[in-house]
Design a protein around this motif. Sequence first.
Motif, PDB file in Angstrom:
ATOM      1  N   LEU A 166       0.345  81.610  -6.226  1.00  0.00           N
ATOM      2  CA  LEU A 166       0.834  82.112  -4.978  1.00  0.00           C
ATOM      3  C   LEU A 166       0.505  81.510  -3.641  1.00  0.00           C
ATOM      4  N   LYS A 167      -1.003  81.217  -3.655  1.00  0.00           N
ATOM      5  CA  LYS A 167      -1.280  80.614  -2.486  1.00  0.00           C
ATOM      6  C   LYS A 167      -1.101  79.281  -2.326  1.00  0.00           C
ATOM      7  N   ILE A 168      -0.679  78.628  -3.399  1.00  0.00           N
ATOM      8  CA  ILE A 168      -0.283  77.376  -3.051  1.00  0.00           C
ATOM      9  C   ILE A 168       1.191  77.195  -2.848  1.00  0.00           C
ATOM     10  N   PHE A 169       1.835  78.140  -3.325  1.00  0.00           N
ATOM     11  CA  PHE A 169       3.638  78.256  -3.026  1.00  0.00           C
ATOM     12  C   PHE A 169       3.699  78.625  -1.497  1.00  0.00           C
ATOM     13  N   LEU A 170       2.665  79.647  -1.043  1.00  0.00           N
ATOM     14  CA  LEU A 170       2.766  79.999   0.389  1.00  0.00           C
ATOM     15  C   LEU A 170       2.446  78.561   1.416  1.00  0.00           C
ATOM     16  N   GLN A 171       1.423  77.910   0.749  1.00  0.00           N
ATOM     17  CA  GLN A 171       1.011  76.724   1.659  1.00  0.00           C
ATOM     18  C   GLN A 171       2.363  75.780   1.734  1.00  0.00           C
ATOM     19  N   GLU A 172       3.041  75.531   0.323  1.00  0.00           N
ATOM     20  CA  GLU A 172       4.229  74.684   0.449  1.00  0.00           C
ATOM     21  C   GLU A 172       5.303  75.542   1.538  1.00  0.00           C
ATOM     22  N   LEU A 173       5.240  76.908   1.276  1.00  0.00           N
ATOM     23  CA  LEU A 173       6.349  77.381   1.977  1.00  0.00           C
ATOM     24  C   LEU A 173       6.117  77.301   3.569  1.00  0.00           C
ATOM     25  N   LEU A 174       4.929  77.675   3.950  1.00  0.00           N
ATOM     26  CA  LEU A 174       4.779  77.275   5.351  1.00  0.00           C
ATOM     27  C   LEU A 174       4.950  76.006   5.934  1.00  0.00           C
ATOM     28  N   GLN A 175       5.054  75.011   5.214  1.00  0.00           N
ATOM     29  CA  GLN A 175       5.034  73.656   5.736  1.00  0.00           C
ATOM     30  C   GLN A 175       6.687  73.085   5.553  1.00  0.00           C
ATOM     31  N   PHE A 176       7.495  73.919   4.840  1.00  0.00           N
ATOM     32  CA  PHE A 176       8.708  73.536   4.633  1.00  0.00           C
ATOM     33  C   PHE A 176       9.663  74.026   5.841  1.00  0.00           C
ATOM     34  N   GLY A 177      10.362  73.172   6.386  1.00  0.00           N
ATOM     35  CA  GLY A 177      10.844  73.036   7.760  1.00  0.00           C
ATOM     36  C   GLY A 177      12.453  73.233   7.763  1.00  0.00           C
ATOM     37  N   GLU A 178      12.848  73.119   6.448  1.00  0.00           N
ATOM     38  CA  GLU A 178      14.568  73.144   6.462  1.00  0.00           C
ATOM     39  C   GLU A 178      15.177  74.805   6.195  1.00  0.00           C
ATOM     40  N   HIS A 179      15.594  75.322   7.015  1.00  0.00           N
ATOM     41  CA  HIS A 179      15.581  76.828   6.912  1.00  0.00           C
ATOM     42  C   HIS A 179      16.834  76.859   6.098  1.00  0.00           C
ATOM     43  N   LEU A 185      16.179  76.950   2.268  1.00  0.00           N
ATOM     44  CA  LEU A 185      15.288  77.736   1.905  1.00  0.00           C
ATOM     45  C   LEU A 185      15.519  78.370   0.398  1.00  0.00           C
ATOM     46  N   ASP A 186      16.563  78.848   0.256  1.00  0.00           N
ATOM     47  CA  ASP A 186      16.865  79.362  -1.083  1.00  0.00           C
ATOM     48  C   ASP A 186      16.620  78.405  -2.014  1.00  0.00           C
ATOM     49  N   ASP A 187      17.096  77.242  -1.817  1.00  0.00           N
ATOM     50  CA  ASP A 187      16.897  76.258  -3.148  1.00  0.00           C
ATOM     51  C   ASP A 187      15.415  75.724  -3.049  1.00  0.00           C
ATOM     52  N   PHE A 188      14.904  75.701  -2.079  1.00  0.00           N
ATOM     53  CA  PHE A 188      13.373  75.694  -2.127  1.00  0.00           C
ATOM     54  C   PHE A 188      12.737  76.730  -3.108  1.00  0.00           C
ATOM     55  N   ILE A 189      12.905  77.942  -2.560  1.00  0.00           N
ATOM     56  CA  ILE A 189      12.345  79.119  -3.514  1.00  0.00           C
ATOM     57  C   ILE A 189      12.636  78.984  -4.752  1.00  0.00           C
ATOM     58  N   GLU A 190      14.024  78.796  -5.158  1.00  0.00           N
ATOM     59  CA  GLU A 190      14.323  78.988  -6.485  1.00  0.00           C
ATOM     60  C   GLU A 190      13.910  77.466  -7.464  1.00  0.00           C
ATOM     61  N   ASN A 191      13.454  76.456  -6.803  1.00  0.00           N
ATOM     62  CA  ASN A 191      12.858  75.136  -7.318  1.00  0.00           C
ATOM     63  C   ASN A 191      11.639  75.691  -7.985  1.00  0.00           C
ATOM     64  N   TYR A 192      10.858  76.522  -7.094  1.00  0.00           N
ATOM     65  CA  TYR A 192       9.409  76.772  -7.765  1.00  0.00           C
ATOM     66  C   TYR A 192       9.526  78.154  -8.517  1.00  0.00           C
ATOM     67  N   TYR A 193      10.316  78.860  -8.236  1.00  0.00           N
ATOM     68  CA  TYR A 193      10.739  80.183  -9.077  1.00  0.00           C
ATOM     69  C   TYR A 193      11.040  79.770 -10.594  1.00  0.00           C
ATOM     70  N   SER A 194      11.791  78.806 -10.774  1.00  0.00           N
ATOM     71  CA  SER A 194      12.338  78.135 -12.100  1.00  0.00           C
ATOM     72  C   SER A 194      10.974  77.537 -13.006  1.00  0.00           C
ATOM     73  N   SER A 195      10.097  77.599 -12.456  1.00  0.00           N
ATOM     74  CA  SER A 195       9.017  76.686 -13.406  1.00  0.00           C
ATOM     75  C   SER A 195       8.658  77.483 -14.575  1.00  0.00           C
ATOM     76  N   ARG A 196       9.017  76.941 -15.580  1.00  0.00           N
ATOM     77  CA  ARG A 196       8.624  77.514 -16.903  1.00  0.00           C
ATOM     78  C   ARG A 196       7.161  77.981 -17.270  1.00  0.00           C
ATOM     79  N   THR A 197       6.135  76.961 -16.840  1.00  0.00           N
ATOM     80  CA  THR A 197       4.781  77.279 -16.910  1.00  0.00           C
ATOM     81  C   THR A 197       3.936  76.814 -15.680  1.00  0.00           C
ATOM     82  N   ASN A 198       2.570  77.145 -15.700  1.00  0.00           N
ATOM     83  CA  ASN A 198       1.836  76.742 -14.266  1.00  0.00           C
ATOM     84  C   ASN A 198       1.709  75.247 -14.352  1.00  0.00           C
ATOM     85  N   LYS A 199       1.720  74.772 -15.430  1.00  0.00           N
ATOM     86  CA  LYS A 199       1.769  72.956 -15.314  1.00  0.00           C
ATOM     87  C   LYS A 199       3.221  72.621 -14.700  1.00  0.00           C
ATOM     88  N   VAL A 200       4.287  73.016 -15.025  1.00  0.00           N
ATOM     89  CA  VAL A 200       5.321  72.665 -14.413  1.00  0.00           C
ATOM     90  C   VAL A 200       5.408  72.998 -12.957  1.00  0.00           C
TER      91      VAL A 200
END
Length: 220
Positions: free
Chosen positions: A66-79, A82-97
């Motif tokens: 979550l900490k890493i995701f929020l770091q990425e989110l704070l740097q993301f600048g294309e409002h 944003l939905d696609d950005f969230i979905e990209n990380y949401y869909s990660s099947r494992t931590n390694k992915v």
Amino acid sequence: NIVCAIIKKLCNVIVEKFNRVDIYPLYSGEIMEITRACLKEYSKALSASQLMRIGSAERFTNPYILKIFLQELLQFGEHEKLDDFIENYYSSRTNKVFFYKILKRIDNDFGRERMQRMFKYIYMCANGLPVESLIREFGLNHIEWVAINTAISPFVSEHMGYILMKEGIVKDAVQEHYVIDEKEYDTPIVKVLCSVLKNENRKLLKTVVTRTRKESLLLY
């Protein structure tokens, strides 16, 4: 530096909000509250549906993820994306992915060839690579180094002027993403490393340390 300050404040928000530093799986409500509090610090906000989507992500029950995701989110600048950005990380099947996706983003921002070479240098040094030597080797100015260092922070740590790989699943992700061969110390990359380190009293990694392969919580 603004980005570094954001990351530092993010850690403070998480600790101060809940007055604890224990590491354990987060509940959906906690994930949403941490996300909301973090964004509020920088006058940002998400829609209710976006917050709920983040709160329902299995990956984000891991506080480090979550900490890493929020770091990425704070740097993301294309409002508008944003939905696609969230979905990209949401869909990660494992931590390694999840970490593969971070590495892909780093490649897109700074160039895969350069980042592959940089990660190889760091990976091959058992006791750490001098930061100043790494900066000189890649011809980076201060602004460029701060940007890269912030981006790779989920995978490396710094101590007394040296940078080294973190252990566990993040190290595995780097090794697999950049196809770092365990026998690569026999290739020209080691000659470059030896040149970088010739005036430094540090030990070059000759054999790759056996890596733990834990899929449990990352305790960084």
